[in-house]
Design an enzyme around this catalytic site. Structure first.
Site, PDB file in Angstrom:
ATOM      1  N   VAL A 102       4.213  -1.327   3.585  1.00 35.66           N
ATOM      2  CA  VAL A 102       4.150   0.093   3.240  1.00 35.66           C
ATOM      3  C   VAL A 102       5.101   0.396   2.081  1.00 35.66           C
ATOM      4  CG1 VAL A 102       4.429   2.458   4.067  1.00 35.66           C
ATOM      5  CG2 VAL A 102       3.550   0.695   5.610  1.00 35.66           C
ATOM      6  N   LYS A 103       4.538   0.926   1.027  1.00 41.82           N
ATOM      7  CA  LYS A 103       5.300   1.195  -0.201  1.00 41.82           C
ATOM      8  C   LYS A 103       5.828   2.634  -0.166  1.00 41.82           C
ATOM      9  CE  LYS A 103       4.658  -0.066  -5.073  1.00 41.82           C
ATOM     10  NZ  LYS A 103       3.605  -0.403  -6.071  1.00 41.82           N
ATOM     11  N   ILE A 104       7.139   2.757  -0.249  1.00 45.82           N
ATOM     12  CA  ILE A 104       7.825   4.043  -0.062  1.00 45.82           C
ATOM     13  C   ILE A 104       8.637   4.386  -1.317  1.00 45.82           C
ATOM     14  CG2 ILE A 104       9.527   5.300   1.329  1.00 45.82           C
ATOM     15  CD1 ILE A 104       7.155   4.624   2.996  1.00 45.82           C
ATOM     16  N   ALA A 157       0.858  -1.181   0.000  1.00 45.91           N
ATOM     17  CA  ALA A 157       0.000   0.000   0.000  1.00 45.91           C
ATOM     18  C   ALA A 157       0.896   1.232   0.000  1.00 45.91           C
ATOM     19  CB  ALA A 157      -0.905  -0.004   1.230  1.00 45.91           C
TER      20      ALA A 157
END
EC number: 2.2.1.2
Length: 219
Positions: free
Chosen positions: A86-88, A60
């Site tokens: 968590v997509k960074i 996400a």
């Protein structure tokens, strides 16, 4: 090799999951928009719906590009479900955020990676996954698969635990070449995964078997 599906379409995710080979899902704001999902509450509800289909690993993506914003957003995304990664983005504050999330035990996927140098930084910061975009590199006449090979070699040299997640995979041969090079994961559209099923000799062989059976049975 793990297979992730790159989509926000729930029907496609269910189909891939029912096939029995799906290990995770990656999404981004563009894919959410493609499905007509807008508004913070709706986006988070959609992530939850995806998590309810698959066993684990749903990437996400944060929208913020500053450190404080990414931390705040990432924490909220992680609360949606234990399956969330968590997509960074691969930017300076993104590396700082990855380091923070690693220290907090929150998994991350470093996205928009286009060089071996970026891959080293992400691994040093503790990214769980690294997403080199091979198709987009091909678009600018650079061999995206060469980058996969480079990163695999570097990570093996130093024992980095970050998993290489080949992204922007356009066709089945991309996937097969990534497997040959040693990528840990590929993320791709459903048609790339189902494309692995196809071979003309399988089709002709099955047709022959069925014809012979029908002949033997007097049909």
């Amino acid at each position: 090799m793990k297979f992730f599906i790159d989509t926000a379409n729930l029907d496609e995710i269910r189909e891939a999951y029912d096939l029995g080979v799906l290990d995770g899902v990656t999404t981004n704001p563009s894919l959410m928009a493609k499905e007509g999902i807008s508004g913070e509450a709706n986006v988070r509800a959609h992530y939850k719906a995806i998590c309810d289909i698959v066993d684990d690993k749903v990437s996400a993506e944060v929208i913020a590009t500053d450190y404080a914003g990414m931390i705040s957003e990432g924490k909220e995304l992680a609360k949606i479900d234990d399956k969330i990664v968590v997509k960074i983005p691969m930017i300076k504050d993104g590396i700082k955020a990855i380091k923070y999330f690693h220290s907090e035990g929150i998994r991350t996927n470093c996205t928009l990676v286009f060089s071996a140098g970026q891959a080293i930084l992400a691994a040093k910061a503790g990214a769980s996954y690294l997403s080199p975009f091979i198709g987009r590199l091909d678009d600018i006449s650079y061999d995206g698969l060469e980058l996969i090979g480079q990163i695999v070699h570097i990570y093996q040299n130093y024992g980095f635990e970050t998993e290489i997640l080949a992204a922007s995979v356009r066709h089945s041969m991309h996937l097969i070449k990534c497997a040959e090079l040693g990528a840990d994961v590929v993320t791709c559209p459903l048609k790339v995964i189902t494309g692995l099923l196809k071979h003309p000799l399988t089709d002709s062989g099955l047709a022959q078997f069925l014809a012979d059976h029908a002949k033997a049975a007097g049909k």
